[in-house]
Design a protein around this motif. Structure first.
Motif, PDB file in Angstrom:
ATOM      1  N   ASN A 218     -14.749   5.842   9.568  1.00  0.00           N
ATOM      2  CA  ASN A 218     -14.395   7.212   9.801  1.00  0.00           C
ATOM      3  C   ASN A 218     -13.710   7.820   8.460  1.00  0.00           C
ATOM      4  OD1 ASN A 218     -13.116   9.510  10.754  1.00  0.00           O
ATOM      5  ND2 ASN A 218     -12.267   8.326  12.714  1.00  0.00           N
ATOM      6  N   PRO A 219     -14.656   8.849   8.196  1.00  0.00           N
ATOM      7  CA  PRO A 219     -14.089   9.599   6.930  1.00  0.00           C
ATOM      8  C   PRO A 219     -12.856  10.336   7.017  1.00  0.00           C
ATOM      9  CG  PRO A 219     -15.815  10.926   8.241  1.00  0.00           C
ATOM     10  CD  PRO A 219     -15.624   9.651   8.853  1.00  0.00           C
ATOM     11  N   ASP A 220     -12.135  10.634   8.249  1.00  0.00           N
ATOM     12  CA  ASP A 220     -10.974  11.261   8.602  1.00  0.00           C
ATOM     13  C   ASP A 220      -9.782  10.299   8.359  1.00  0.00           C
ATOM     14  OD1 ASP A 220     -12.129  13.786   8.936  1.00  0.00           O
ATOM     15  OD2 ASP A 220     -12.498  13.559  10.742  1.00  0.00           O
ATOM     16  N   LYS A 221     -10.051   8.828   8.147  1.00  0.00           N
ATOM     17  CA  LYS A 221      -9.141   8.062   8.166  1.00  0.00           C
ATOM     18  C   LYS A 221      -8.695   7.561   6.691  1.00  0.00           C
ATOM     19  CE  LYS A 221      -8.396   7.668  12.594  1.00  0.00           C
ATOM     20  NZ  LYS A 221      -7.117   7.996  13.356  1.00  0.00           N
ATOM     21  N   ILE A 222      -7.560   7.529   6.449  1.00  0.00           N
ATOM     22  CA  ILE A 222      -7.099   6.694   4.983  1.00  0.00           C
ATOM     23  C   ILE A 222      -6.425   5.380   5.464  1.00  0.00           C
ATOM     24  CG2 ILE A 222      -5.500   7.049   3.322  1.00  0.00           C
ATOM     25  CD1 ILE A 222      -5.706  10.163   3.279  1.00  0.00           C
ATOM     26  N   THR A 223      -6.863   4.657   4.916  1.00  0.00           N
ATOM     27  CA  THR A 223      -6.491   2.954   5.661  1.00  0.00           C
ATOM     28  C   THR A 223      -5.356   2.603   4.571  1.00  0.00           C
ATOM     29  OG1 THR A 223      -8.559   2.259   4.383  1.00  0.00           O
ATOM     30  CG2 THR A 223      -8.645   2.547   6.655  1.00  0.00           C
ATOM     31  N   VAL A 224      -4.464   2.423   5.065  1.00  0.00           N
ATOM     32  CA  VAL A 224      -3.185   1.746   4.409  1.00  0.00           C
ATOM     33  C   VAL A 224      -2.753   0.384   5.129  1.00  0.00           C
ATOM     34  CG1 VAL A 224      -0.625   2.179   3.879  1.00  0.00           C
ATOM     35  CG2 VAL A 224      -2.289   3.998   4.072  1.00  0.00           C
ATOM     36  N   ALA A 225      -2.795  -0.741   4.198  1.00  0.00           N
ATOM     37  CA  ALA A 225      -2.571  -2.166   4.556  1.00  0.00           C
ATOM     38  C   ALA A 225      -1.409  -2.838   3.992  1.00  0.00           C
ATOM     39  CB  ALA A 225      -3.855  -2.964   4.370  1.00  0.00           C
ATOM     40  N   GLN A 226      -0.601  -3.423   5.024  1.00  0.00           N
ATOM     41  CA  GLN A 226       0.630  -4.216   4.496  1.00  0.00           C
ATOM     42  C   GLN A 226       0.189  -5.637   4.588  1.00  0.00           C
ATOM     43  OE1 GLN A 226       3.867  -4.523   6.894  1.00  0.00           O
ATOM     44  NE2 GLN A 226       3.133  -2.858   8.524  1.00  0.00           N
ATOM     45  N   ASP A 261      -8.146   1.643   1.532  1.00  0.00           N
ATOM     46  CA  ASP A 261      -7.840   2.571   0.524  1.00  0.00           C
ATOM     47  C   ASP A 261      -6.563   2.144  -0.343  1.00  0.00           C
ATOM     48  OD1 ASP A 261      -9.874   4.422   0.923  1.00  0.00           O
ATOM     49  OD2 ASP A 261      -8.833   4.983   2.892  1.00  0.00           O
ATOM     50  N   TYR A 262      -5.362   1.827   0.305  1.00  0.00           N
ATOM     51  CA  TYR A 262      -4.139   1.323  -0.238  1.00  0.00           C
ATOM     52  C   TYR A 262      -3.910   0.068   0.301  1.00  0.00           C
ATOM     53  CZ  TYR A 262      -4.039   6.657  -1.651  1.00  0.00           C
ATOM     54  OH  TYR A 262      -3.975   7.699  -1.992  1.00  0.00           O
ATOM     55  N   VAL A 263      -3.222  -0.823  -0.541  1.00  0.00           N
ATOM     56  CA  VAL A 263      -2.752  -2.149  -0.121  1.00  0.00           C
ATOM     57  C   VAL A 263      -1.348  -2.058  -0.735  1.00  0.00           C
ATOM     58  CG1 VAL A 263      -2.917  -4.673  -0.448  1.00  0.00           C
ATOM     59  CG2 VAL A 263      -5.036  -3.060  -0.527  1.00  0.00           C
ATOM     60  N   PHE A 264      -0.425  -2.505   0.085  1.00  0.00           N
ATOM     61  CA  PHE A 264       0.906  -2.478  -0.190  1.00  0.00           C
ATOM     62  C   PHE A 264       1.644  -3.952   0.310  1.00  0.00           C
ATOM     63  CE2 PHE A 264       0.498   2.197   0.269  1.00  0.00           C
ATOM     64  CZ  PHE A 264       0.772   2.435  -0.931  1.00  0.00           C
ATOM     65  N   ASP A 265       2.897  -4.281  -0.185  1.00  0.00           N
ATOM     66  CA  ASP A 265       3.303  -5.472   0.296  1.00  0.00           C
ATOM     67  C   ASP A 265       4.596  -5.326   1.481  1.00  0.00           C
ATOM     68  OD1 ASP A 265       4.362  -8.228   0.209  1.00  0.00           O
ATOM     69  OD2 ASP A 265       4.393  -8.263  -1.934  1.00  0.00           O
ATOM     70  N   MET A 402      -5.704  -7.948  -8.963  1.00  0.00           N
ATOM     71  CA  MET A 402      -5.450  -6.349  -8.892  1.00  0.00           C
ATOM     72  C   MET A 402      -3.866  -6.342  -8.622  1.00  0.00           C
ATOM     73  SD  MET A 402      -8.997  -4.856  -7.217  1.00  0.00           S
ATOM     74  CE  MET A 402      -8.508  -3.322  -7.219  1.00  0.00           C
ATOM     75  N   ASP A 403      -3.409  -5.020  -8.881  1.00  0.00           N
ATOM     76  CA  ASP A 403      -2.045  -4.680  -8.624  1.00  0.00           C
ATOM     77  C   ASP A 403      -2.124  -3.971  -7.235  1.00  0.00           C
ATOM     78  OD1 ASP A 403      -0.893  -5.887 -10.952  1.00  0.00           O
ATOM     79  OD2 ASP A 403      -1.371  -4.216 -12.083  1.00  0.00           O
ATOM     80  N   TYR A 404      -0.779  -4.086  -6.675  1.00  0.00           N
ATOM     81  CA  TYR A 404      -0.753  -3.025  -5.334  1.00  0.00           C
ATOM     82  C   TYR A 404      -0.878  -1.834  -5.956  1.00  0.00           C
ATOM     83  CZ  TYR A 404       1.114  -7.243  -2.654  1.00  0.00           C
ATOM     84  OH  TYR A 404       1.269  -8.271  -2.160  1.00  0.00           O
ATOM     85  N   ASP A 405      -0.746  -0.917  -4.915  1.00  0.00           N
ATOM     86  CA  ASP A 405      -0.953   0.728  -5.128  1.00  0.00           C
ATOM     87  C   ASP A 405       0.436   1.105  -5.198  1.00  0.00           C
ATOM     88  OD1 ASP A 405      -3.795   1.305  -5.003  1.00  0.00           O
ATOM     89  OD2 ASP A 405      -3.747   0.241  -3.321  1.00  0.00           O
ATOM     90  N   GLY A 406       0.904   1.479  -6.420  1.00  0.00           N
ATOM     91  CA  GLY A 406       2.147   2.280  -6.465  1.00  0.00           C
ATOM     92  C   GLY A 406       3.409   1.357  -6.166  1.00  0.00           C
ATOM     93  N   ILE A 407       4.534   1.975  -6.190  1.00  0.00           N
ATOM     94  CA  ILE A 407       5.888   1.275  -5.765  1.00  0.00           C
ATOM     95  C   ILE A 407       5.994   0.605  -4.702  1.00  0.00           C
ATOM     96  CG2 ILE A 407       6.890   3.213  -7.321  1.00  0.00           C
ATOM     97  CD1 ILE A 407       8.249   4.288  -4.765  1.00  0.00           C
ATOM     98  N   PHE A 408       5.218   0.777  -3.651  1.00  0.00           N
ATOM     99  CA  PHE A 408       5.383   0.122  -2.232  1.00  0.00           C
ATOM    100  C   PHE A 408       4.665  -1.144  -2.198  1.00  0.00           C
ATOM    101  CE2 PHE A 408       5.037   4.770  -1.551  1.00  0.00           C
ATOM    102  CZ  PHE A 408       6.660   5.010  -1.210  1.00  0.00           C
ATOM    103  N   GLY A 409       4.557  -1.623  -3.490  1.00  0.00           N
ATOM    104  CA  GLY A 409       3.859  -3.093  -3.702  1.00  0.00           C
ATOM    105  C   GLY A 409       5.219  -3.904  -4.302  1.00  0.00           C
ATOM    106  N   GLU A 410       6.354  -3.308  -4.344  1.00  0.00           N
ATOM    107  CA  GLU A 410       7.438  -4.190  -5.021  1.00  0.00           C
ATOM    108  C   GLU A 410       8.362  -4.760  -4.047  1.00  0.00           C
ATOM    109  OE1 GLU A 410      11.752  -2.905  -7.381  1.00  0.00           O
ATOM    110  OE2 GLU A 410       9.715  -1.933  -7.996  1.00  0.00           O
ATOM    111  N   GLY A 411       8.616  -5.995  -4.339  1.00  0.00           N
ATOM    112  CA  GLY A 411       9.453  -6.756  -3.186  1.00  0.00           C
ATOM    113  C   GLY A 411      10.245  -7.716  -4.063  1.00  0.00           C
ATOM    114  N   SER A 412      11.349  -8.070  -3.488  1.00  0.00           N
ATOM    115  CA  SER A 412      12.252  -8.880  -4.375  1.00  0.00           C
ATOM    116  C   SER A 412      11.935 -10.658  -3.659  1.00  0.00           C
ATOM    117  CB  SER A 412      13.627  -8.514  -3.722  1.00  0.00           C
ATOM    118  OG  SER A 412      13.790  -8.999  -2.601  1.00  0.00           O
ATOM    119  N   GLY A 413      12.536 -11.327  -4.331  1.00  0.00           N
ATOM    120  CA  GLY A 413      12.416 -12.887  -3.904  1.00  0.00           C
ATOM    121  C   GLY A 413      13.045 -13.269  -2.587  1.00  0.00           C
TER     122      GLY A 413
END
Length: 586
Positions: A218-226, A261-265, A402-413
């Protein structure tokens, strides 16, 4: 000690040893289908039959105890003939369309049949008819059930929920729902432990990969995964990557190759959960007389379903904080698109989880507060992710870091150890100490709560800690059978706690019902140790030091327990519906 022979090899074993256990000591593997040590030792499948010299009747190796002077043959012509007949009879009551089975290539029955050279049907097929609502998170395909009764025993003995039972008689005996109820009327927690212990494809989680494919198209969807903490311990198992190779960087790469599109943690929102839940606990402590005790964690939807069906009077004891999955979903439809400069209406929020009950959780109306449809649009289990990678012919050994996209890939121990039993408690205590004293505790100050391991004789673990002059009594429990024992002990006044962490699955999320499985092997303990190892090498060990979390509060939420935080990150658990059917998946 008992002296005996197995295939002409003499050996001596302790009294009480079964023939199967004795055979393993001399390197003889006896095939079996229904056997689970200390859980299902009933000889139902009769594939493990062996011959005793001088005795006409054969015996099952899984539950026959060695006797002095036994002379056992595990591969005589008589054994081979009877074993093959028994498997052929099982196959006569089994849908053997392996090409369309989710367990093909990882099926114990398929392997045994191939090893025995069974390539055609000798008996008329009498398999049961498929009758199940495919929109449910848990799917039972009666046409594939082999009546091994593992699901019954695991649900009864480990989870103590008694969902499954035998119904009918004779060759029409089937595995049904206890007391002849509909599955939707059963008190199922959707933990998925019956799935992970089923040796065939009779029990599975609903496969939602097609929904992700539609979103990617779907071209109208931006996929964001956690991606949940426990997934990193197991995702490589289903595609042939060793532990050291199955890094999060390669998992990010795999998701990008799939088209996300975006992969976060999810570690980001796990740290957010600690800030909210820890602050809530301290607020309750300061107004102790206004609350019921102990306070229970609320991250596990399997545990929440258990409370609502078994102990509804304890709902006020539960933290109102949403799970990390749902907190991330709320941020994915509000603050994250604001930060990235994208339209929240276009965001399609994907959650990669080790859990079946998360498929239920995302559909609960009370957790969808962001105002842009469901906060989490789709939940895929670790197994579904692995199947997607294989379906796309992505070669795991060619994946790049590959790194996560931006700051939302940051997590603590602290967030990493969320995935194992005791991890939520330890993470919460680390930050609670800081919130009270303004200083970080020694990072390993709360190791005592590190979880009860599989097979431990303890039903739960308890500890006491001094928090700025206040003695906190805490407990950690995993597995719903153990949880019931803890709750009953609390009700009887035998124990008293301030804070209790509960995870529905043995070993915690690392042993979740959506994780890859190898029949007969329990992986939770090994995976949990991996998470603690990742915590040890993390640059950030405390949730309150996560810069993405700090920025989220500064720019959007204000502070823990703020009005906006309550709107987006907390939930009214009393209003949660227990219905399992997901109308979006019809």
């Amino acid at each position: 000690m008992v002296n005996l022979k197995i295939n002409n090899q003499s050996l001596c074993v302790p009294e009480g040893t079964t023939i199967m256990e004795a055979a393993q000591k001399v390197g003889v593997e006896i095939p079996h289908l229904c056997y689970l040590k200390e859980i299902n030792e009933i000889g139902a499948c009769r594939i493990c039959v062996v011959e005793l010299k001088g005795q006409e009747k054969m015996v099952t190796a899984c539950n026959t105890v060695c006797q002095e002077g036994m002379d056992i043959l595990t591969n005589s012509p008589k054994v081979r003939r009877n074993r093959k007949i028994n498997v052929e009879l099982i196959l006569s009551d089994h849908n053997s369309n392996c090409t369309s089975c989710i367990r093909s290539g990882n099926c114990t029955l398929q392997s045994i049949a191939n090893d025995l050279g069974i390539f055609s049907r000798e008996y008329k097929n009498i398999a049961e008819v498929f009758r199940w609502d495919r929109s449910l998170p848990l799917i039972k395909d009666a046409t594939k059930c082999v009546k091994c009764m593992r699901c019954i025993q695991v649900c009864d003995k480990i989870q103590n929920l008694n969902v499954w039972d035998l119904t009918g008689s004779g060759f029409r005996t089937v595995i049904g729902i206890h007391n002849n109820r509909k599955f939707t009327e059963a008190d199922c927690s959707l933990c998925g432990q019956c799935i992970t212990h089923c040796p065939v494809g009779a029990l599975t989680a609903r496969d939602d990969r097609g929904i992700l494919n539609d979103a990617l198209e779907n071209p109208d969807k931006i996929t964001v995964a956690q991606v949940a903490p426990a997934v990193r311990t197991a995702w490589g198992e289903g595609i042939g990557l060793e532990n050291g190779q199955a890094t999060m960087g390669k998992l990010v790469c795999a998701l990008k190759k799939i088209g996300v599109d975006y992969v976060f943690d999810t570690n980001y929102s796990a740290d957010l959960t600690i800030m909210e839940e820890g602050s809530e606990f301290l607020e309750r402590l300061s107004h102790r007389e206004d609350y019921q005790w102990p306070m229970f964690t609320s991250c596990c939807p399997g545990w929440l379903r258990f409370v609502k069906t078994q102990y509804p009077e304890l709902i006020p004891n539960l933290s109102t904080a949403k799970s990390p999955q749902q907190m991330f979903g709320a941020m994915a439809k509000t603050y994250i698109p604001q930060n990235l400069g994208i339209d929240p209406e276009k965001v399609f929020s994907i959650s990669i989880m080790p859990c079946v009950s998360k498929k239920y959780e995302r559909s609960v109306a009370a957790v969808n507060d962001a105002g842009h449809g469901s906060d989490v649009d789709l939940v895929l289990t670790t197994r579904e992710l692995d199947r997607f990678i294989k379906a796309d012919a992505i070669l795991p050994h060619n994946l790049e870091e590959m790194d996560y996209d931006g700051i939302f890939g940051e997590g603590s121990g602290a967030a990493v150890i969320f995935g194992t039993t005791g991890g939520v408690m330890e993470a919460a205590l680390r930050s609670a100490y800081f919130l009270v004293t303004g200083e970080n505790p020694p990072v390993n100050a709360f190791q005592e709560v590190r979880g009860v391991q599989i097979g431990n004789e303890e039903n739960w673990r308890e500890a006491q800690f001094d928090l700025a002059g206040n003695i906190l009594r805490v407990a950690v429990v995993n597995g719903l059978g153990n949880t019931r024992k803890l709750i009953e002990a609390v009700k009887r006044g035998e124990v008293e706690y301030d804070f209790v962490e509960v995870m529905a699955c043995p070993g915690g999320c690392v042993g979740g019902g959506g994780q890859p499985f190898t029949d007969g092997m329990e992986q939770a303990e090994k995976r949990g140790k991996k998470l603690y190892g990742l915590d040890e090498i993390s640059q950030i060990r405390f949730s309150h030091e996560n810069s993405a979390v700090q920025r989220t509060y500064q720019e959007y939420l204000g502070h823990p327990l703020s009005h906006r935080a309550h709107e987006l990150l907390h939930t009214d658990l009393a209003s949660w519906e227990l219905k399992m059917t997901d109308m979006d998946k019809k």
